[in-house]
Design a protein around this motif. Structure first.
Motif, PDB file in Angstrom:
ATOM      1  N   THR A  76       0.943  -1.033  -0.087  1.00  0.00           N
ATOM      2  CA  THR A  76      -0.003   0.068  -0.146  1.00  0.00           C
ATOM      3  C   THR A  76       0.784   1.243   0.056  1.00  0.00           C
ATOM      4  OG1 THR A  76      -1.917   0.997   0.878  1.00  0.00           O
ATOM      5  CG2 THR A  76      -0.250   0.246   2.443  1.00  0.00           C
ATOM      6  N   SER A  77       0.348   2.584   0.061  1.00  0.00           N
ATOM      7  CA  SER A  77       1.101   3.519   0.238  1.00  0.00           C
ATOM      8  C   SER A  77       0.104   4.655   0.771  1.00  0.00           C
ATOM      9  CB  SER A  77       1.321   3.982  -1.222  1.00  0.00           C
ATOM     10  OG  SER A  77       2.414   5.072  -1.332  1.00  0.00           O
ATOM     11  N   PHE A  78       0.791   5.933   0.358  1.00  0.00           N
ATOM     12  CA  PHE A  78       0.031   7.087   1.300  1.00  0.00           C
ATOM     13  C   PHE A  78      -1.484   7.358   0.768  1.00  0.00           C
ATOM     14  CE2 PHE A  78       4.568   8.537   1.405  1.00  0.00           C
ATOM     15  CZ  PHE A  78       4.923   8.327   2.707  1.00  0.00           C
ATOM     16  N   ALA A  79      -2.047   7.793   1.386  1.00  0.00           N
ATOM     17  CA  ALA A  79      -3.615   7.991   1.193  1.00  0.00           C
ATOM     18  C   ALA A  79      -3.573   9.498   0.765  1.00  0.00           C
ATOM     19  CB  ALA A  79      -4.443   8.086   2.465  1.00  0.00           C
ATOM     20  N   PRO A  80      -4.122  10.008  -0.458  1.00  0.00           N
ATOM     21  CA  PRO A  80      -3.926  11.366  -0.811  1.00  0.00           C
ATOM     22  C   PRO A  80      -4.421  12.264   0.265  1.00  0.00           C
ATOM     23  CG  PRO A  80      -4.884   9.941  -2.638  1.00  0.00           C
ATOM     24  CD  PRO A  80      -4.803   8.965  -1.412  1.00  0.00           C
ATOM     25  N   ASP A  81      -5.559  11.957   0.988  1.00  0.00           N
ATOM     26  CA  ASP A  81      -6.213  13.129   1.688  1.00  0.00           C
ATOM     27  C   ASP A  81      -5.191  13.117   3.083  1.00  0.00           C
ATOM     28  OD1 ASP A  81      -8.397  13.216   0.335  1.00  0.00           O
ATOM     29  OD2 ASP A  81      -9.647  12.032   1.665  1.00  0.00           O
ATOM     30  N   ALA A  82      -4.453  11.956   3.301  1.00  0.00           N
ATOM     31  CA  ALA A  82      -3.569  12.278   4.567  1.00  0.00           C
ATOM     32  C   ALA A  82      -2.405  12.884   4.013  1.00  0.00           C
ATOM     33  CB  ALA A  82      -3.155  10.616   4.788  1.00  0.00           C
ATOM     34  N   LEU A  83      -1.923  12.830   2.890  1.00  0.00           N
ATOM     35  CA  LEU A  83      -0.816  13.794   2.346  1.00  0.00           C
ATOM     36  C   LEU A  83      -1.329  15.221   2.395  1.00  0.00           C
ATOM     37  CD1 LEU A  83       0.482  11.914  -0.752  1.00  0.00           C
ATOM     38  CD2 LEU A  83       1.480  12.080   1.470  1.00  0.00           C
ATOM     39  N   ILE A  84      -2.296  15.506   1.910  1.00  0.00           N
ATOM     40  CA  ILE A  84      -2.943  16.910   2.137  1.00  0.00           C
ATOM     41  C   ILE A  84      -3.094  17.476   3.368  1.00  0.00           C
ATOM     42  CG2 ILE A  84      -4.791  18.650   1.270  1.00  0.00           C
ATOM     43  CD1 ILE A  84      -5.148  16.538  -1.279  1.00  0.00           C
ATOM     44  N   GLU A  85      -3.946  16.864   4.100  1.00  0.00           N
ATOM     45  CA  GLU A  85      -4.124  17.059   5.539  1.00  0.00           C
ATOM     46  C   GLU A  85      -3.252  17.188   6.432  1.00  0.00           C
ATOM     47  OE1 GLU A  85      -7.445  14.799   6.803  1.00  0.00           O
ATOM     48  OE2 GLU A  85      -8.776  15.186   5.091  1.00  0.00           O
ATOM     49  N   GLY A  86      -1.923  16.446   6.054  1.00  0.00           N
ATOM     50  CA  GLY A  86      -0.834  16.280   6.906  1.00  0.00           C
ATOM     51  C   GLY A  86       0.251  17.270   6.268  1.00  0.00           C
ATOM     52  N   SER A  87      -0.047  18.122   5.572  1.00  0.00           N
ATOM     53  CA  SER A  87       1.108  19.158   4.887  1.00  0.00           C
ATOM     54  C   SER A  87       2.179  18.471   4.076  1.00  0.00           C
ATOM     55  CB  SER A  87       1.423  20.074   6.041  1.00  0.00           C
ATOM     56  OG  SER A  87       0.660  20.842   6.727  1.00  0.00           O
ATOM     57  N   TYR A  88       1.692  17.173   3.732  1.00  0.00           N
ATOM     58  CA  TYR A  88       2.519  16.427   3.162  1.00  0.00           C
ATOM     59  C   TYR A  88       3.960  15.823   3.868  1.00  0.00           C
ATOM     60  CZ  TYR A  88       0.099  18.029  -0.766  1.00  0.00           C
ATOM     61  OH  TYR A  88      -0.765  18.251  -1.952  1.00  0.00           O
ATOM     62  N   GLU A  89       4.016  15.861   5.128  1.00  0.00           N
ATOM     63  CA  GLU A  89       5.092  15.595   5.966  1.00  0.00           C
ATOM     64  C   GLU A  89       5.291  14.229   5.727  1.00  0.00           C
ATOM     65  OE1 GLU A  89       8.121  16.787   8.086  1.00  0.00           O
ATOM     66  OE2 GLU A  89       6.454  18.075   7.538  1.00  0.00           O
ATOM     67  N   PRO A  90       4.259  13.107   5.564  1.00  0.00           N
ATOM     68  CA  PRO A  90       4.777  11.800   5.483  1.00  0.00           C
ATOM     69  C   PRO A  90       5.530  11.606   4.120  1.00  0.00           C
ATOM     70  CG  PRO A  90       2.447  11.806   6.130  1.00  0.00           C
ATOM     71  CD  PRO A  90       2.805  13.301   5.774  1.00  0.00           C
ATOM     72  N   PHE A  91       5.066  12.203   2.986  1.00  0.00           N
ATOM     73  CA  PHE A  91       5.949  12.177   1.709  1.00  0.00           C
ATOM     74  C   PHE A  91       7.314  12.722   1.775  1.00  0.00           C
ATOM     75  CE2 PHE A  91       7.117  14.078  -2.123  1.00  0.00           C
ATOM     76  CZ  PHE A  91       7.159  12.929  -3.112  1.00  0.00           C
ATOM     77  N   LEU A  92       7.297  14.000   2.562  1.00  0.00           N
ATOM     78  CA  LEU A  92       8.846  14.709   2.720  1.00  0.00           C
ATOM     79  C   LEU A  92       9.502  13.819   3.528  1.00  0.00           C
ATOM     80  CD1 LEU A  92       7.221  18.358   3.050  1.00  0.00           C
ATOM     81  CD2 LEU A  92       8.575  17.551   1.102  1.00  0.00           C
ATOM     82  N   THR A  93       8.950  13.195   4.691  1.00  0.00           N
ATOM     83  CA  THR A  93      10.132  12.601   5.443  1.00  0.00           C
ATOM     84  C   THR A  93      10.436  11.163   4.725  1.00  0.00           C
ATOM     85  OG1 THR A  93       8.697  12.861   7.431  1.00  0.00           O
ATOM     86  CG2 THR A  93      10.207  10.920   7.532  1.00  0.00           C
ATOM     87  N   THR A  94       9.684  10.583   4.001  1.00  0.00           N
ATOM     88  CA  THR A  94      10.385   9.523   3.201  1.00  0.00           C
ATOM     89  C   THR A  94      11.264   9.938   2.207  1.00  0.00           C
ATOM     90  OG1 THR A  94       8.333   8.158   3.318  1.00  0.00           O
ATOM     91  CG2 THR A  94       9.713   7.552   1.507  1.00  0.00           C
ATOM     92  N   LEU A  95      11.016  11.068   1.409  1.00  0.00           N
ATOM     93  CA  LEU A  95      11.729  11.344   0.322  1.00  0.00           C
ATOM     94  C   LEU A  95      13.150  12.086   0.846  1.00  0.00           C
ATOM     95  CD1 LEU A  95      12.105  12.245  -2.754  1.00  0.00           C
ATOM     96  CD2 LEU A  95      11.036  14.673  -2.173  1.00  0.00           C
ATOM     97  N   ARG A  96      13.176  12.790   1.786  1.00  0.00           N
ATOM     98  CA  ARG A  96      14.293  13.164   2.643  1.00  0.00           C
ATOM     99  C   ARG A  96      15.001  11.819   3.040  1.00  0.00           C
ATOM    100  NH1 ARG A  96      11.170  17.824   5.952  1.00  0.00           N
ATOM    101  NH2 ARG A  96      11.049  19.310   4.183  1.00  0.00           N
ATOM    102  N   ALA A  97      14.530  10.892   3.588  1.00  0.00           N
ATOM    103  CA  ALA A  97      15.224   9.582   3.787  1.00  0.00           C
ATOM    104  C   ALA A  97      15.927   9.162   2.758  1.00  0.00           C
ATOM    105  CB  ALA A  97      14.309   8.452   4.688  1.00  0.00           C
ATOM    106  N   ALA A  98      15.386   8.877   1.662  1.00  0.00           N
ATOM    107  CA  ALA A  98      15.877   8.383   0.348  1.00  0.00           C
ATOM    108  C   ALA A  98      17.189   9.293  -0.058  1.00  0.00           C
ATOM    109  CB  ALA A  98      14.929   8.461  -0.609  1.00  0.00           C
ATOM    110  N   LEU A  99      17.135  10.544   0.143  1.00  0.00           N
ATOM    111  CA  LEU A  99      18.269  11.533  -0.001  1.00  0.00           C
ATOM    112  C   LEU A  99      19.344  11.732   0.942  1.00  0.00           C
ATOM    113  CD1 LEU A  99      16.020  14.125  -2.388  1.00  0.00           C
ATOM    114  CD2 LEU A  99      17.538  12.490  -3.018  1.00  0.00           C
ATOM    115  N   GLY A 100      19.061  11.304   2.083  1.00  0.00           N
ATOM    116  CA  GLY A 100      19.805  11.596   3.248  1.00  0.00           C
ATOM    117  C   GLY A 100      21.273  11.436   2.934  1.00  0.00           C
ATOM    118  N   HIS A 101      21.660  10.434   2.145  1.00  0.00           N
ATOM    119  CA  HIS A 101      23.278   9.904   1.876  1.00  0.00           C
ATOM    120  C   HIS A 101      23.164   9.793   0.726  1.00  0.00           C
ATOM    121  CE1 HIS A 101      23.839  10.157   6.185  1.00  0.00           C
ATOM    122  NE2 HIS A 101      23.009   9.136   6.470  1.00  0.00           N
TER     123      HIS A 101
END
Length: 658
Positions: A386-411
């Motif tokens: 599964t993956s992120f729910a679109p509503d959860a992204l919007i209502e959560g200020s995209y923080e779940p997506f940003l956390t995951t993307l930053r983890a991928a780019l961290g090193h």
């Protein structure tokens, strides 16, 4: 109940009722599927009008996404506001006719205080950074399945990766693309697909190397295939031994403090999964005793199970893995790789994993990702993730997506986003339903692309969007406009008549590749190893017809290379695919053809550089093919120094010099 209110609710939520299949036929999602998808997303399909009214009152989250240099306005009753940039600089603003007009040139996360309200702003650049931005020229790199490295032990780890990065840098490469490093399930190492992670925000502790903080790495086992159960048990034993003699390190303390509650809960999940796996199976937290099914109550009850030491171990192992990946990126950059590592971000995650347990509100629990029926999979596909729910992204200020993307780019100096079509829409299937009984769910693609561009600049990294398969019209152009590099893979770059496209006609804002982890390498394609596997598995289709078609494709490939001025000999042995010299010549030509394209980056999988003929993964098969188990035949320094590989590297350097 009338169908109209239900359709209106589906449209508001983003369920695409009308869609076009791979044959261009217009389709419509059935009512039962619409209701099941809506219910899984937390919306009541039996009361669509009331649910629509509630949706109209929902918040949009606290993040306003705007474009750098583009004016926007906000209402102000007081007539003034203050803009605070993330560097601390402030600017007082005055209203005109009750509106404050703002133009911010500096990308970043800023704040606007207006009428006693603080607005968070994501000010995004027009596009991502690209290899040409960072290198000043077209570049090239290698791709490797991390676990396949055979420098030490029974499978590759981050120390092996650092060694490979050094060798690749010495060979003149600009980048090293790696398979996903996300956390899997230590309690079930046989679940080894890197594209079904427990969490995309944490690392696979099996890639941690205790010798990176002292001690000696074990010798390579020499096995061609990884026995994940046995080899993971041995690695866990080494990690446990290192943990119990570990004297402490301020870096570990800082790592735990920076990771905060999210890191501690991940370690708690792994400790609980280890404890409960013998009874309930790994990754089955919904069957755990009730007090442990949520992180809040599990934190209160963990002491009763005596898990403190195991939680400490998993925190230590995460730190060791993070340290290893950071050291690999540092080694890559020191060796001259201008981009360094390019990580791989899986499209989804296992609903039985750590993320789903700790933050189920982020995800579409009750829905699995997949693909609708097509020419290759008549019943469609359900991937069990599964993956992120679109509503959860919007209502959560995209923080779940940003956390995951930053983890991928961290090193890393780049990231490949798997199944980038999911930035715009995903095929979702209700749990228990057939894959053909799903629907497309729309995602806020404009917001996501803007945030990706911003994170690209903040990390100084390139972004690759995997855009293979059936692509909606205009999608690739949309990615290109925002600076995401598409993937152009040699077997798929064809003219309308089936011939191979000349290299000069390939898209420039893309990554050129000879193959992918799901395809037979060039040597295997030439020899028909993929056809052999379909024959062995009794897959649908006509093997004799496929063999004849492959012979024609080999001839077309040779002609394309000849027209590009790359061939140095006549098309010998196109009718004798098993001849080693013919396959070797085909590999040479494939690498040269890809390097000759205008693509900003050429990535050569190590299987093609070495002339191997077996794919790392055969999609749709679990036990009948050794998916994610093949190791490279030699340690990386020796492999890259072998005469045939060294000659191919020399030609790559000549075509794409630093």
């Amino acid at each position: 109940m009338s169908r109209e209110p239900l359709l209106a609710l589906a449209q508001a939520v983003g369920v695409l009722v009308d869609w076009t299949d791979f044959n261009g036929v217009e389709r419509q999602v059935g009512r039962a599927t619409i209701e099941a998808v809506l219910a899984a997303l937390g919306h009541d399909p039996k009361a669509p009008q009331e649910t629509l009214a509630r949706l109209g009152r929902r918040g949009r989250g606290g993040l306003m996404i705007v474009q750098a240099g583009a004016p926007f306005s906000v209402a102000s009753a007081s007539g003034h506001a203050r803009l605070t940039l993330e560097n601390g600089q402030t600017l007082d603003l005055a209203a005109s006719d009750g509106q404050i007009s703002v133009t911010i040139e500096t990308p970043g996360y800023h704040w606007l205080d207006v009428d006693e309200q603080r607005l968070s702003l994501a000010v995004c650049p027009a596009r991502c950074l690209t290899p040409r931005d960072l290198l000043g020229r077209p570049g090239w790199g290698l791709g490797v399945q991390l676990y396949a490295l055979s420098d030490s032990g029974a499978f590759g780890d981050f120390s092996s990766l650092a060694a490979f990065a050094k060798a690749a840098g010495a060979a003149g490469a600009d980048a090293l693309a790696i398979s996903p490093t996300n956390a899997l399930f230590p309690a079930a190492p046989q679940r080894c697909s890197p594209y079904s992670p427990s969490s995309r925000d944490r690392l696979n502790i099996m890639f941690a190397d205790p010798s990176s903080i002292g001690g000696t790495a074990p010798a390579a086992t020499g096995e061609a295939l990884i026995d994940w159960s046995a080899s993971a048990a041995a690695k866990l034993a080494r990690l446990n031994a290192a943990y119990h003699v570990f004297a402490g390190d301020p870096r570990l303390d800082d790592f735990i403090a920076a990771g905060g509650q999210a890191l501690r809960r991940h370690a708690l999940f792994e400790a609980l999964d280890e404890r409960f796996a013998p009874t309930f199976g790994a990754g089955n937290w919904r069957a755990w005793p009730a007090p442990f099914r949520s992180p809040q109550s599990a934190e209160r009850e963990a002491d009763a199970l005596g898990l403190g030491d195991r939680i400490g171990f998993f925190l230590f192992a995460q730190w060791l893995a993070d340290l290893g990946l950071a050291q690999s990126q540092a080694a890559a950059k020191a060796a001259g790789l201008g981009l360094g590592l390019i990580t791989d971000l899986a499209v989804g995650l296992d609903p039985g994993g750590a993320h789903a347990w700790s933050r189920p509100q982020d995800l579409m629990m009750g829905l699995t990702l997949g693909a609708p029926p097509d020419a290759f999979q008549a019943a469609g596909q359900a991937w069990g993730i599964t993956s992120f729910a679109p509503d959860a992204l919007i209502e959560g200020s995209y923080e779940p997506f940003l956390t995951t993307l930053r983890a991928a780019l961290g090193h890393a100096g780049g990231v490949r986003i798997d199944h980038a079509l999911g930035l715009g829409r995903l095929w979702v299937v209700p749990d228990g339903g057939g894959a053909d009984q799903g629907a497309y769910l729309r995602y806020p693609i404009d917001d996501l692309l803007s945030l990706i561009a911003l994170e690209s600049h903040r990390a100084g990294a390139v972004v690759i969007g995997e855009d293979l398969g059936v692509v909606p019209p205009g999608f690739r152009e949309r990615l290109a406009e925002r600076g995401l590099l598409g993937m152009r893979v040699l077997p798929f770059e064809r003219d309308t008549d089936g011939g191979f496209r000349p290299p000069g006609e390939w898209d420039s804002l893309a990554v050129a590749m000879t193959s992918t982890h799901d395809l037979a390498p060039v040597a295997g394609w030439w020899r028909g190893r993929d056809i052999d596997w379909r024959r062995r598995l009794d897959a649908p289709g006509d093997r004799d017809a496929e063999t004849l078609e492959r012979a024609a494709e080999r001839q077309a490939f040779w002609q394309a290379a000849d027209h590009a001025g790359l061939t140095r000999a006549p098309p010998t042995a196109t009718d004798a695919p098993q001849a080693a010299d013919a396959a070797d010549a085909a590999v040479d030509l494939a690498l040269e053809l890809v390097a000759a394209t205008p693509c900003e980056l050429a990535l050569i999988p190590i299987e093609d550089l070495a002339g191997l003929d077996e794919a790392p993964n055969l999609p749709g098969v679990v036990d009948l093919h050794p998916n994610w188990r093949r190791r490279l035949p030699q340690p990386s320094p020796a492999l890259l120094a072998s005469p045939q590989v060294a000659a191919r590297l020399e030609r790559l350097r000549a075509q794409r010099p630093r």
